[in-house]
Design a protein around this motif. Structure first.
Motif, PDB file in Angstrom:
ATOM      1  N   ALA A  97     -47.137 -36.573 -27.130  1.00  0.00           N
ATOM      2  CA  ALA A  97     -48.131 -37.688 -26.845  1.00  0.00           C
ATOM      3  C   ALA A  97     -48.041 -38.937 -27.831  1.00  0.00           C
ATOM      4  CB  ALA A  97     -49.538 -37.177 -26.839  1.00  0.00           C
ATOM      5  N   VAL A 117     -41.230 -34.042 -28.946  1.00  0.00           N
ATOM      6  CA  VAL A 117     -41.127 -34.207 -27.474  1.00  0.00           C
ATOM      7  C   VAL A 117     -40.930 -35.467 -26.968  1.00  0.00           C
ATOM      8  CG1 VAL A 117     -42.139 -33.533 -25.395  1.00  0.00           C
ATOM      9  CG2 VAL A 117     -42.617 -31.908 -27.191  1.00  0.00           C
ATOM     10  N   GLU A 138     -38.828 -33.518 -22.253  1.00  0.00           N
ATOM     11  CA  GLU A 138     -39.584 -32.948 -21.290  1.00  0.00           C
ATOM     12  C   GLU A 138     -40.168 -33.798 -20.056  1.00  0.00           C
ATOM     13  OE1 GLU A 138     -43.724 -30.862 -22.855  1.00  0.00           O
ATOM     14  OE2 GLU A 138     -44.459 -32.796 -21.743  1.00  0.00           O
ATOM     15  N   HIS A 145     -50.185 -33.130 -20.777  1.00  0.00           N
ATOM     16  CA  HIS A 145     -49.996 -34.603 -20.714  1.00  0.00           C
ATOM     17  C   HIS A 145     -48.336 -34.890 -20.458  1.00  0.00           C
ATOM     18  CE1 HIS A 145     -50.034 -38.651 -22.245  1.00  0.00           C
ATOM     19  NE2 HIS A 145     -48.974 -38.394 -23.150  1.00  0.00           N
TER      20      HIS A 145
HETATM   21  O1  TUI Z   1     -48.032 -33.593 -25.406  1.00  0.00           O
HETATM   22  C1  TUI Z   1     -47.854 -32.935 -24.544  1.00  0.00           C
HETATM   23  N1  TUI Z   1     -48.553 -32.265 -23.616  1.00  0.00           N
HETATM   24  C2  TUI Z   1     -49.912 -32.170 -24.001  1.00  0.00           C
HETATM   25  S1  TUI Z   1     -50.809 -32.769 -25.086  1.00  0.00           S
HETATM   26  C3  TUI Z   1     -52.098 -32.320 -24.326  1.00  0.00           C
HETATM   27  S2  TUI Z   1     -53.758 -32.723 -25.043  1.00  0.00           S
HETATM   28  C4  TUI Z   1     -54.044 -34.093 -24.019  1.00  0.00           C
HETATM   29  N2  TUI Z   1     -55.249 -34.101 -23.513  1.00  0.00           N
HETATM   30  C5  TUI Z   1     -55.600 -35.082 -22.675  1.00  0.00           C
HETATM   31  C6  TUI Z   1     -54.963 -36.157 -22.542  1.00  0.00           C
HETATM   32  C7  TUI Z   1     -53.845 -36.229 -23.299  1.00  0.00           C
HETATM   33  C8  TUI Z   1     -53.436 -35.453 -24.392  1.00  0.00           C
HETATM   34  C9  TUI Z   1     -51.889 -31.735 -23.473  1.00  0.00           C
HETATM   35  N3  TUI Z   1     -50.735 -31.345 -23.021  1.00  0.00           N
HETATM   36  N4  TUI Z   1     -46.489 -32.812 -23.956  1.00  0.00           N
HETATM   37  C10 TUI Z   1     -45.334 -33.756 -24.815  1.00  0.00           C
HETATM   38  C11 TUI Z   1     -45.301 -35.075 -24.262  1.00  0.00           C
HETATM   39  N5  TUI Z   1     -45.232 -36.150 -25.064  1.00  0.00           N
HETATM   40  N6  TUI Z   1     -45.321 -35.414 -22.973  1.00  0.00           N
HETATM   41  C12 TUI Z   1     -45.223 -36.696 -22.790  1.00  0.00           C
HETATM   42  C13 TUI Z   1     -45.030 -37.219 -24.121  1.00  0.00           C
HETATM   43  C14 TUI Z   1     -45.042 -38.429 -24.528  1.00  0.00           C
HETATM   44  C15 TUI Z   1     -45.702 -39.527 -24.052  1.00  0.00           C
HETATM   45  C16 TUI Z   1     -45.230 -40.959 -24.245  1.00  0.00           C
HETATM   46  C17 TUI Z   1     -44.360 -38.778 -25.798  1.00  0.00           C
HETATM   47  C18 TUI Z   1     -44.431 -40.008 -26.223  1.00  0.00           C
HETATM   48  C19 TUI Z   1     -44.829 -41.080 -25.433  1.00  0.00           C
HETATM   49  O2  TUI Z   1     -44.721 -42.281 -25.982  1.00  0.00           O
HETATM   50  C20 TUI Z   1     -44.652 -42.673 -27.431  1.00  0.00           C
HETATM   51  C21 TUI Z   1     -44.250 -44.044 -27.569  1.00  0.00           C
HETATM   52  O3  TUI Z   1     -44.753 -44.687 -28.623  1.00  0.00           O
HETATM   53  O4  TUI Z   1     -43.343 -44.568 -26.950  1.00  0.00           O
END
Ligand code: TUI
Length: 318
Positions: A97, A117, A138, A145
């Motif tokens: 995230a 990730v 992923e 998320h």
């Molecule tokens: O993080 C996850 N899965 C998650 S985190 C979570 S807790 C949460 N609950 C509610 C809302 C948000 C989070 C539950 N599940 N998976 C890894 C993941 N990371 N998936 C997508 C991303 C991601 C998305 C955008 C990584 C980077 C990004 O952009 C960052 C940037 O600055 O470009």
């Protein structure tokens, strides 16, 4: 034997990561996965630093093998969590995230392997330049998320864009998924949903039963309008969120309604009002079994599948 650079990099027997899941992958599950030759990963979610330190100590008391911590970069405690990781000399961290770039130099200084990730090629490229050790690509088949690209298109595009090892995540549940990921150029897989049904996973039995009952179309995505889409099993909570979204509720209000709902599902077992984050493979999880058995089953069936493909399509002169 399926061994890749990722096994060597972190010292694991099998290229299988158990995804870090908030309120789900606590010390017990993590130790069981690591002790079985995979990489168990504590999900720190939005937990405070003290909680994380306790879980790390639980893992260290059970196994000497490598383990990881997932850092949710949107957590209000992210700086304290990183501090605990540095102090406890955690062997591997994964992040989700967000962009963990600014933490990389300090983590590398203490020898922690950093494996973020990513859900896009652009971030993959940026993080390789920042010096991370590997990446998890992923796809949006995952639970929780998610990004916007499926695993099948995402993984080969990330693999082609970087030189460091890539682990595939999203939509993987068995040995066929591992072989498919290797075919895409990945050097390992990360799985969350299947490990939710490990015997050692301490979530409510009602959630495990709900996953066993799930079908191929049982997950839905909520929160698209907030910019933070989340995949969960369809229930009263997702239907209510969906209705609020269609009626134009503001992002801040929607996010407020989500607070505490993951815990409500996973810990308290409220299968209707909680947020049961799970991937599209929920429909393919068949039973509750020990983590060691999950890993053995994946490795055995992957080797079988690989042999089947070689016998059917392999060039015997090669
Ligand atoms: O993080 C996850 N899965 C998650 S985190 C979570 S807790 C949460 N609950 C509610 C809302 C948000 C989070 C539950 N599940 N998976 C890894 C993941 N990371 N998936 C997508 C991303 C991601 C998305 C955008 C990584 C980077 C990004 O952009 C960052 C940037 O600055 O470009």
């Amino acid at each position: 034997m399926i061994k890749t650079r990722i096994c060597e990099l972190i010292g694991i027997d099998y290229p299988i990561f158990q995804g870090g899941m908030a309120w789900v992958s606590t010390g017990e599950l993590v130790a069981a996965v690591s002790e079985s030759g995979g990489l168990g990963i504590i999900g720190s979610g939005q937990a405070p630093a003290d909680w994380l330190r306790e879980e790390i100590r639980k893992v260290k008391a059970i196994t000497n093998k490598p383990y990881g911590v997932n850092v949710m970069l949107m957590s209000p405690f992210v700086d304290e969590v990183m501090q605990v990781i540095l102090e406890e000399r955690v062997p591997v961290i994964t992040t989700g995230a967000g962009n963990p770039g600014k933490y990389v130099p300090k983590l590398k200084e203490v020898g922690t392997k950093v494996i973020p990730v990513v859900a896009s090629v652009a971030l993959a490229r940026r993080l390789e330049k920042a010096g991370v050790d590997a990446l998890i690509a992923e796809g949006m088949e995952s639970g929780g998320h998610i990004g916007e690209i499926g695993t099948l298109p995402l993984v080969p595009q990330v693999v082609d864009a970087v030189r460091i090892p890539v682990i595939a995540a999203g939509g993987i549940v068995d040995g066929r998924g591992l072989v498919a990921a290797l075919a895409l150029g990945a050097e390992g897989v990360q799985m969350g949903t299947r490990f939710m049904c490990a015997e050692e996973c301490t979530i409510s039995q009602l959630i495990k039963d709900r996953i066993l009952k799930a079908k191929d179309r049982s997950t839905v995505i909520t929160g698209r309008s907030t910019g933070h889409p989340v995949r969960c099993l369809d229930n009263r909570f997702t239907r209510e969120m969906d209705q609020h979204e269609r009626e134009g509720m503001l992002a801040a209000e929607l996010e407020k309604l989500g607070i505490g709902k993951l815990r409500l599902a996973m810990v308290d077992g409220d299968i209707e009002n909680g947020s049961i984050m799970a991937g599209q493979v929920a429909g393919a999880v068949r039973c509750i079994e020990p983590a060691a058995q999950i890993i053995q089953d994946i490795m055995q069936s992957a080797e079988q599948e690989y042999k089947r493909l070689s016998a059917r399509f392999g060039d015997r002169r090669a």
